[in-house]
Design a protein around this motif. Structure first.
Motif, PDB file in Angstrom:
ATOM      1  N   VAL A  79       3.102   3.037  -4.732  1.00  0.00           N
ATOM      2  CA  VAL A  79       3.732   3.928  -3.757  1.00  0.00           C
ATOM      3  C   VAL A  79       2.790   5.111  -3.551  1.00  0.00           C
ATOM      4  CG1 VAL A  79       5.680   5.456  -3.289  1.00  0.00           C
ATOM      5  CG2 VAL A  79       6.059   3.280  -4.462  1.00  0.00           C
TER       6      VAL A  79
ATOM      7  N   VAL B 124      -1.920  -2.142  -1.666  1.00  0.00           N
ATOM      8  CA  VAL B 124      -0.837  -1.661  -0.798  1.00  0.00           C
ATOM      9  C   VAL B 124       0.528  -1.953  -1.401  1.00  0.00           C
ATOM     10  CG1 VAL B 124       0.249  -1.886   1.472  1.00  0.00           C
ATOM     11  CG2 VAL B 124      -2.252  -1.873   1.283  1.00  0.00           C
ATOM     12  N   GLU B 125       0.729  -3.180  -1.877  1.00  0.00           N
ATOM     13  CA  GLU B 125       2.048  -3.612  -2.328  1.00  0.00           C
ATOM     14  C   GLU B 125       2.398  -3.180  -3.749  1.00  0.00           C
ATOM     15  OE1 GLU B 125       4.182  -4.896  -0.319  1.00  0.00           O
ATOM     16  OE2 GLU B 125       2.743  -5.034   1.335  1.00  0.00           O
ATOM     17  N   SER B 126       1.413  -2.902  -4.591  1.00  0.00           N
ATOM     18  CA  SER B 126       1.691  -2.597  -6.001  1.00  0.00           C
ATOM     19  C   SER B 126       1.930  -1.117  -6.283  1.00  0.00           C
ATOM     20  CB  SER B 126       0.518  -3.075  -6.882  1.00  0.00           C
ATOM     21  OG  SER B 126       0.323  -4.463  -6.747  1.00  0.00           O
TER      22      SER B 126
ATOM     23  N   TYR C 294      -3.593  -6.804  -8.979  1.00  0.00           N
ATOM     24  CA  TYR C 294      -2.730  -5.871  -8.265  1.00  0.00           C
ATOM     25  C   TYR C 294      -3.102  -5.897  -6.784  1.00  0.00           C
ATOM     26  CZ  TYR C 294      -6.577  -2.500  -7.869  1.00  0.00           C
ATOM     27  OH  TYR C 294      -7.767  -1.883  -7.560  1.00  0.00           O
ATOM     28  N   ASP C 295      -2.188  -5.471  -5.957  1.00  0.00           N
ATOM     29  CA  ASP C 295      -2.441  -5.345  -4.524  1.00  0.00           C
ATOM     30  C   ASP C 295      -2.467  -3.849  -4.210  1.00  0.00           C
ATOM     31  OD1 ASP C 295      -1.428  -4.882  -1.646  1.00  0.00           O
ATOM     32  OD2 ASP C 295      -1.936  -7.009  -1.653  1.00  0.00           O
TER      33      ASP C 295
ATOM     34  N   ARG D 140      -3.997   1.493   3.937  1.00  0.00           N
ATOM     35  CA  ARG D 140      -3.983   0.192   4.616  1.00  0.00           C
ATOM     36  C   ARG D 140      -5.224   0.016   5.497  1.00  0.00           C
ATOM     37  NH1 ARG D 140       1.633   0.963   4.224  1.00  0.00           N
ATOM     38  NH2 ARG D 140       1.698   2.411   5.972  1.00  0.00           N
TER      39      ARG D 140
ATOM     40  N   ALA E 206      -0.101  -0.014 -12.283  1.00  0.00           N
ATOM     41  CA  ALA E 206       0.660  -0.975 -11.479  1.00  0.00           C
ATOM     42  C   ALA E 206       1.768  -1.629 -12.313  1.00  0.00           C
ATOM     43  CB  ALA E 206      -0.268  -2.035 -10.910  1.00  0.00           C
TER      44      ALA E 206
ATOM     45  N   LYS F  24       4.950   0.689  -7.802  1.00  0.00           N
ATOM     46  CA  LYS F  24       5.927   0.251  -6.808  1.00  0.00           C
ATOM     47  C   LYS F  24       7.342   0.366  -7.368  1.00  0.00           C
ATOM     48  CE  LYS F  24       7.332  -3.803  -4.103  1.00  0.00           C
ATOM     49  NZ  LYS F  24       7.051  -5.243  -3.822  1.00  0.00           N
TER      50      LYS F  24
ATOM     51  N   GLY G  53      -0.285   6.426   3.019  1.00  0.00           N
ATOM     52  CA  GLY G  53      -0.066   4.985   3.019  1.00  0.00           C
ATOM     53  C   GLY G  53      -0.784   4.306   4.175  1.00  0.00           C
TER      54      GLY G  53
END
Length: 323
Positions: free
Chosen positions: A116, A112-114, A109-110, A304, A81, A257, A300
């Motif tokens: 690709v 989903v957001e951290s 870390y997230d 989620r 990340a 990301k 992705g």
């Protein structure tokens, strides 16, 4: 003169526009590293090394494997990340990528957001098994048995937050049954106690359970996925007895990301083409894995949904490693 200057400016603009495309087209210009959040020798490590070999053949650059085990995959996930998003550091993520932040408040870390998403490479075939002395032949009979023996049945797990524990807790909730969690440090000691009868039920990978099932030492009742597994197509699913039950531990590739879509597409295509090869599919089956090979967008969406599903299970069961 003005025409000449205009032409020069136009050419300069064209060159500037072409520069990023040329840089992207050059990827990769050096070795790529795949970080594996497990120790060497297991199924995930074997898969990662096979992927490294196949991707390297496709992109014409060496792909290096780096093992970073620890903290339930947290160490490797945080490392990637925070890595430079240039396509040269990738993570062979597991299901725990999405569950750890719900269990461990120290996770930085997230899921989903951290990252690709690149591709969900494979699903890990999991099954529910019982000790042969448990008088049931299928999941429906197991549910009835558990209701009749409330508080008397234990299940083996591989520890707090493991997929084996989460699957059992989901099963308990959806089937409205009760079982006591007995944690172990690995499949081998857990299966030993399942065989001996110290515990009666266990969710675990087919790769580790299968040999004991074939020897008649444990009784496998069903796979955890909502559809039959290509690896054991004749095995029923838990969802046939518990509608809506679906648990699919997975392995997939993600990047930090900010990694460019062009780089993601190059890696995705290399993996997708590789996992369609029969020799690769056969190798996956020997590891207890089913090929997926989904595209980045589909992967992705899956992540989620997976994060939401297991987050609810974790909250309902009050699962945490640092209360």
């Amino acid at each position: 003169m003005f025409k000449v200057m205009g032409l020069a400016c136009s050419m300069a603009a064209t060159i500037l526009c072409m520069a990023p495309q040329a840089a992207q087209a050059a990827y990769p210009e050096k070795p790529i590293t795949i970080v594996i959040p497990f120790a060497a020798g297991g199924a995930a490590d074997t898969l990662g090394r096979l992927l490294a070999e196949k991707i390297g053949q496709k992109v014409k650059q060496p792909v290096i494997v780096e093992n970073k085990p620890g903290a339930g995959t947290l160490i490797a996930s945080q490392h990637v990340a925070n890595a430079k998003p240039d396509g040269y550091t990738l993570l062979l993520a597991a299901s725990s990528l999405g569950t750890i932040p719900s269990i461990n408040k120290d996770a930085r870390y997230d899921p989903v957001e951290s990252f690709v998403p690149i591709t969900q490479v494979a699903s890990v075939v999991h099954v529910i098994s019982v000790n042969p002395e448990v008088p049931v032949k299928n999941v429906k009979e197991l549910i009835a048995y558990l209701k009749q023996n409330k508080g008397k049945v234990s299940y083996a797990s591989l520890g707090t937050g493991s997929s084996t524990q989460l699957e059992a807790e989901m099963f308990k909730s959806m089937a409205d049954v009760d079982m006591q969690d007995i944690p172990y440090k690995g499949s081998a000691p857990a299966l030993t106690d399942l065989i001996s009868g110290r515990v009666q039920v266990m969710f675990d990978a087919w790769a580790s359970t299968g040999p004991y099932a074939k020897a008649g030492k444990v009784k496998v009742l069903a796979v955890t996925t909502d559809k039959p597994s290509p690896s054991i197509p004749d095995m029923p699913t838990i969802s046939e007895a518990v509608p809506g039950f679906s648990a699919m531990p997975w392995l997939g590739l993600v990047a930090p990301k900010g990694t460019s879509p062009a780089v993601v597409e190059i890696i995705y295509k290399a993996v997708h083409e590789s996992v369609q090869q029969e020799e690769v599919k056969d190798r996956f089956r020997t590891l207890g894995l089913d090929v997926i090979g989904s595209d980045p967008a589909t992967f992705g969406d899956f992540i989620r949904k997976d994060v939401q599903t297991w987050g609810e299970v974790i909250r309902k069961a009050h699962i945490t490693v640092n209360p």
